[in-house]
Design an enzyme around this catalytic site. Structure first.
Site, PDB file in Angstrom:
ATOM      1  N   ASP A  30       0.767  -1.250  -0.078  1.00  0.00           N
ATOM      2  CA  ASP A  30       0.069   0.152   0.055  1.00  0.00           C
ATOM      3  C   ASP A  30       0.752   1.176   0.015  1.00  0.00           C
ATOM      4  OD1 ASP A  30      -2.865   0.880   0.195  1.00  0.00           O
ATOM      5  OD2 ASP A  30      -2.016   2.081   2.200  1.00  0.00           O
ATOM      6  N   GLU A  85       1.647  -0.691  -5.162  1.00  0.00           N
ATOM      7  CA  GLU A  85       0.703   0.301  -5.276  1.00  0.00           C
ATOM      8  C   GLU A  85       1.455   1.705  -5.444  1.00  0.00           C
ATOM      9  OE1 GLU A  85      -3.263   2.692  -4.013  1.00  0.00           O
ATOM     10  OE2 GLU A  85      -1.342   2.244  -2.626  1.00  0.00           O
TER      11      GLU A  85
HETATM   12  C1  BGC Z   1      -5.438   2.320  -0.526  1.00  0.00           C
HETATM   13  C2  BGC Z   1      -6.620   2.729   0.236  1.00  0.00           C
HETATM   14  C3  BGC Z   1      -6.253   3.550   1.231  1.00  0.00           C
HETATM   15  C4  BGC Z   1      -4.753   4.495   1.272  1.00  0.00           C
HETATM   16  C5  BGC Z   1      -4.325   4.479   2.595  1.00  0.00           C
HETATM   17  C6  BGC Z   1      -4.439   3.346  -0.641  1.00  0.00           C
HETATM   18  O1  BGC Z   1      -3.711   3.597  -1.676  1.00  0.00           O
HETATM   19  O2  BGC Z   1      -5.768   1.381  -1.512  1.00  0.00           O
HETATM   20  O3  BGC Z   1      -7.673   2.127  -0.058  1.00  0.00           O
HETATM   21  O4  BGC Z   1      -7.033   4.471   1.685  1.00  0.00           O
HETATM   22  O5  BGC Z   1      -3.948   3.564   0.601  1.00  0.00           O
HETATM   23  O6  BGC Z   1      -4.002   3.599   3.336  1.00  0.00           O
END
Ligand code: BGC
Length: 554
Positions: free
Chosen positions: A211, A272
């Site tokens: 994340d 991500e």
């Molecule tokens: C996740 C989100 C989240 C954020 C903070 C993101 O990129 O996919 O759903 O709100 O990170 O953790």
């Protein structure tokens, strides 16, 4: 446009061409009938996923959490939140998945913890400058008496990125107040997160989705930044804010690469990282870092052949330079579902949520295009992610009432940003059951944690599985042809018969010709071509591919 592009390395690792299905546990399937999905729910739907033909699942967070950001606020990285079950449920689900040949990827949230994490609770009671505070980003304020935040950074969810504590220091949170950022300059933080990786690797997980992978390191001195950033849109700005995509972040992933390589079985990390341009993104998948990075450029291209083509071309080119696979995605739990985006007047727009007050999509048009986009993506070389419900053609809930919205982005902007609840609505399994079978056997008093729109009846899994011509049938067949012809390991050749600028995307891979029509005119099929798969029964007529359709030909 160079004519031939492939995923250019020895593809003997399972993830390089895998189709990975994202499960958002709270909205997938509810086995204990309390209105919120859980791990037993995942477990009981594994046969459905096996039959669909996916290679792996990725589970969004199910760890102990006060759920201030639907679990992306982790209070204990090694404990299953009772909302989702317990560790036995996890182990059972993992064992069942593995016995079906389905790999399991879990989410790791390293940028921040929950404010309920024991480290943060300790930090709040400790003194400024203490070891406990050094695990987070505490600073003195600015202004004559420290009454102003240390800098002007804004939270991704809206409002200041700083919150002041009782002794007047401030702590940084790029997201919600309840998600304090960790201090990644502190070796203790690095050691702890590596230990968390090992904890789940020891249990047998096959990988991690990381994340906010681009956010861990902040620029020295935390310099001001005048633009509010958003995770889920292209900024068009190639200069990263001082809190994203700092070069030093890559050291962390080199170290994690070593952690994973001590284990057998090709364990993997997927980033991500909302990073531009593609050249910067693909740094995260250099040979000694992560294995995959979501290709959000493709997601943001929208329903537009020219934009899709240039994103595919750029991605394959940059992937080639670092010898990594391209990783395609159309929707996830942070974006408006693609079949809804494609039904808007401008199918390349990227709204941050849709409410009843906004333009409503043309649902049938969006569905037709969504199905065509699936055929576009699933024949590309590399790996592909499917967000739960994509295979049902599920639309966004575009008329959720403000009173039921839970996304902190909605709450922190007083509704100015509609937020992500609309793509997180519980999955419809059975058309004529209460809650469309999401909570099997639940009493009438229990309803899904977010209300489903009436239109979900027509998308329910029981209306589609085994039904010729359904969206589910299309995905299942596409995954089967993809596996048979090893399309994920293939080489893409642009046919150049049609120009993307005319709205037509056309490429060859694995002996197939893929033709996609985002334009307004029908496109004649090549003489003698045989149809392997077509996005909709009526997408071909009079020997031509109609607008909003796609076809796989031999
Ligand atoms: C996740 C989100 C989240 C954020 C903070 C993101 O990129 O996919 O759903 O709100 O990170 O953790």
């Amino acid at each position: 446009m160079s004519l031939t592009q492939s995923t250019p390395f020895q593809l003997n690792q399972w993830w390089a061409d895998a189709v990975i299905y994202q499960i958002y546990p709270r909205s997938f399937s509810d086995a204990d009938s309390n209105g919120v999905g859980d791990l037993q729910g995942v477990r009981r739907q594994l046969p459905y996923l096996e039959q669909l033909g996916v290679d792996a699942i990725w589970l969004s967070p199910f760890y102990l959490s006060p759920q201030a950001d639907a679990g992306y606020d982790v209070a204990d990285y090694r404990v299953v939140d009772p909302l989702f079950g317990d560790m036995n449920d996890f182990d059972g689900m993992l064992a069942d998945a593995h016995s079906m040949g389905i790999r399991v990827i879990v989410d790791l949230v390293p940028n921040h913890t929950s404010d309920n994490h024991e480290w943060f609770r300790e930090a709040l009671t400790a003194a400024p400058g203490s070891e406990a505070r050094e695990r987070y980003m505490f600073r003195d304020g600015s202004g004559e008496n420290g009454e102003l935040p240390p800098n002007n950074w804004q939270s991704i969810f809206g409002g200041d990125a700083w919150t002041q504590v009782d002794d007047d220091q401030w702590y940084l949170h790029l997201f919600d107040t309840r998600q304090p950022d960790l201090n990644w300059e502190n070796p203790e933080v690095r050691e702890e997160m590596e230990s968390v990786l090992r904890f789940w690797l020891d249990r047998g997980v096959d990988g991690f989705r990381i994340d906010v992978a681009h956010g861990l390191i902040k620029a020295d001195g935390l310099p001001d930044w005048d633009t509010k950033s958003s995770m889920v849109e292209g900024s068009g700005n190639t200069k990263a804010p001082p809190y994203f995509d700092q070069d030093e972040v890559h050291e962390i992933y080199r170290s994690w690469n070593k952690v994973l390589s001590a284990y057998d079985g090709d364990r993997m990390l997927v980033a991500e990282a909302w990073v531009e341009p593609a050249e910067r993104l693909f740094r995260y998948v250099r040979p000694d870092e992560m294995q995959q990075a979501f290709n959000f450029g493709f997601l943001l291209a929208g329903w537009d052949a020219a934009r899709m083509a240039s994103s595919v071309e750029e991605s394959l080119e940059e992937a080639g330079k670092v010898r990594a696979p391209a990783t395609w995605v159309l929707s996830n739990h942070d974006t408006v579902r693609h079949s809804t985006r494609y039904g808007l007047l401008d199918p390349t727009t990227f709204p941050k949520g849709i409410s009843a007050a906004n333009e409503q999509p043309d649902e049938d048009l969006g569905l037709a295009r969504g199905r065509a986009a699936a055929l576009t993506m699933l024949a590309l070389p590399g790996s592909a992610y499917i967000y739960q419900g994509d295979e049902l053609g599920l639309p966004e809930h575009t008329t959720l009432d403000a009173s039921v919205r839970q996304d902190p982005a909605f709450l922190r902007t007083n509704g100015e940003e509609i937020g992500r609840d609309g793509c997180r609505v519980p999955i419809p399994w059975t058309a004529d059951a209460p809650g469309y079978g999401f909570s099997a056997g639940a009493p009438d008093s229990v309803s899904p944690w977010l209300p489903q729109p009436d239109s979900f009846a027509r998308y329910a899994a029981d209306q589609q599985v085994g039904v010729e011509g359904s969206t589910h049938d299309l995905y299942r067949k596409a995954l089967s042809v993809r596996a048979e012809r090893k399309l994920g390991q293939g080489t893409l050749t642009w046919t150049n018969v049609h120009a993307p600028s005319d709205g037509v995307l056309s490429y060859r891979n694995g002996g197939l010709t893929v033709l996609v029509n985002t334009g307004t005119d029908a496109v004649e099929l090549p003489q003698g071509a045989g149809v392997v798969l077509v996005s909709q029964p009526d997408a071909i007529s009079n020997g031509s591919l109609q607008p909003n359709g796609a076809v796989w030909l031999v």
